[in-house]
Design a protein around this motif. Sequence first.
Motif, PDB file in Angstrom:
ATOM      1  N   ASN A 209      -2.531   5.345   0.860  1.00  0.00           N
ATOM      2  CA  ASN A 209      -3.080   4.124   1.328  1.00  0.00           C
ATOM      3  C   ASN A 209      -3.776   3.136   0.364  1.00  0.00           C
ATOM      4  OD1 ASN A 209      -3.191   2.418   3.649  1.00  0.00           O
ATOM      5  ND2 ASN A 209      -5.146   2.988   4.312  1.00  0.00           N
TER       6      ASN A 209
ATOM      7  N   ASP B 291       4.482   1.364   8.324  1.00  0.00           N
ATOM      8  CA  ASP B 291       3.822   1.622   9.748  1.00  0.00           C
ATOM      9  C   ASP B 291       2.588   0.766  10.006  1.00  0.00           C
ATOM     10  OD1 ASP B 291       6.057   3.241  10.404  1.00  0.00           O
ATOM     11  OD2 ASP B 291       4.864   4.905   9.644  1.00  0.00           O
TER      12      ASP B 291
ATOM     13  N   TYR C 124       0.920  -1.203  -0.065  1.00  0.00           N
ATOM     14  CA  TYR C 124      -0.039  -0.055  -0.030  1.00  0.00           C
ATOM     15  C   TYR C 124       0.886   1.124  -0.036  1.00  0.00           C
ATOM     16  CZ  TYR C 124      -4.088  -2.582   0.898  1.00  0.00           C
ATOM     17  OH  TYR C 124      -5.357  -3.736   0.857  1.00  0.00           O
TER      18      TYR C 124
ATOM     19  N   GLU D  82       2.087   4.893   0.882  1.00  0.00           N
ATOM     20  CA  GLU D  82       2.246   5.566   2.275  1.00  0.00           C
ATOM     21  C   GLU D  82       1.214   6.908   2.562  1.00  0.00           C
ATOM     22  OE1 GLU D  82       6.217   6.790   4.866  1.00  0.00           O
ATOM     23  OE2 GLU D  82       5.879   7.932   2.979  1.00  0.00           O
ATOM     24  N   SER D  83       1.010   7.402   1.339  1.00  0.00           N
ATOM     25  CA  SER D  83       0.069   8.660   1.458  1.00  0.00           C
ATOM     26  C   SER D  83      -1.198   8.341   0.984  1.00  0.00           C
ATOM     27  CB  SER D  83       0.764   9.773   0.737  1.00  0.00           C
ATOM     28  OG  SER D  83       0.973   9.548  -0.787  1.00  0.00           O
TER      29      SER D  83
ATOM     30  N   GLU E 123      -1.303   0.658  11.364  1.00  0.00           N
ATOM     31  CA  GLU E 123      -2.527   1.507  11.091  1.00  0.00           C
ATOM     32  C   GLU E 123      -2.593   2.311  12.557  1.00  0.00           C
ATOM     33  OE1 GLU E 123      -3.374   2.626   8.606  1.00  0.00           O
ATOM     34  OE2 GLU E 123      -2.705   0.944   7.210  1.00  0.00           O
TER      35      GLU E 123
ATOM     36  N   ARG F 165       3.830   1.956   2.338  1.00  0.00           N
ATOM     37  CA  ARG F 165       3.685   1.983   3.714  1.00  0.00           C
ATOM     38  C   ARG F 165       4.046   0.970   4.641  1.00  0.00           C
ATOM     39  NH1 ARG F 165      -0.292   4.850   7.036  1.00  0.00           N
ATOM     40  NH2 ARG F 165      -1.238   5.937   5.306  1.00  0.00           N
TER      41      ARG F 165
END
Length: 370
Positions: free
Chosen positions: A234, A368, A229, A231-232, A370, A366
């Motif tokens: 999603n 990180d 996905y 990062e910005s 959620e 992404r």
Amino acid sequence: MKILKRNSTIYRHAYSWGLLISLCAGLNGCKKLYNLPDEKDFLSVNLTYDGKSFYPILGRTTLMGTVNTDHSTTPLHFEIINPRYGDGRPYTDLFQVKPVYQWVTRYDGTEKNLEEIEAKRKLVNRPLFEVDSTGTFILWNSSTNELIPPRSKDSIDLVQNVRYFDLKVSNSGGTTIVKDFMILPWRVQDYEPYSDKNPYNGEVAPDPQDPKNPRKQSYIWPAYMNNVYGESSNQLLRTNDEFKDLVVYIRRFDGGNGHNLRFVFWDKDKKPINPESFNETNWAELVHGFNIKKTPTYVQYDVAYPIPLTNYPTKYTSGSSAKIDFGYSRIGFGGTLITAGFGLNFKIFTKGDWEIVFHFQRENPRFDNE
């Protein structure tokens, strides 16, 4: 049952033939008794090949041509004769003798270090191009652009630059000549996939969707990309004709030991992504390499070339290519575990220090939770 009398005509004929047969056997056959010629092998005048035009790539060991012997007696002797260009000029460069590797013990992917691999092969001197005892033509990977001029960079192959040769085939039954084989080699292509380069000149290939735009180019794409996905946004990242979210570069780098293979990851600004971000990757078995070195900017191995070393299937290969898989996991919405990954099937034919760069050029992945 009628019994033959010893002095009967039939008995005398039978006895004479039996005596003759015994004499023939005792004298190594009637052939020698009557000074008959030795039986010769059969050599068909209809001996043919499945094709007579070859377009191998320099720098790779390539087997070409399948002979149809038409029931000719084997073994046959094959000899390349009359090598000439299309205008009749002879050539000899194709037959330069150079060292190539020959396996003396089977490579199986279980070797524990480079020394163990090298102990299983040795260097032997072979002509760059030859025909073997089965009639198969071989262009060895010792061939280079410098030793053998490849086909024209502008894709126009003039007849005076096209190579031809004939093949002399013989056994004790005689000799036949198969004429007008043609070989027109491509320049060295160091790796596969080679979709980012023009095969005629080795320069950057244009974007197949917009070939006249000098600001666009063709890329190597990953074999797959799953659950990655942005990062910005999603949103799932994609690699296709429209988005090209993840592209691959295979290129040389300076400062290695001559047999390094390095993996690098870039974000959209060409800044390195720490390989530790790909926390599900099995680095120990990513490739058949040794002395693994991990840094915040790359992961590097000592390897033997070419990659893969043979067509023997191992845990590091898929079909005839090497395979690499990178993965990572994170927690998505609702506490679900998301496992993402991407990979590449590739080959590298030329020894050296190489790096494979994975560039997320439109949006960063992404990592990180959620």
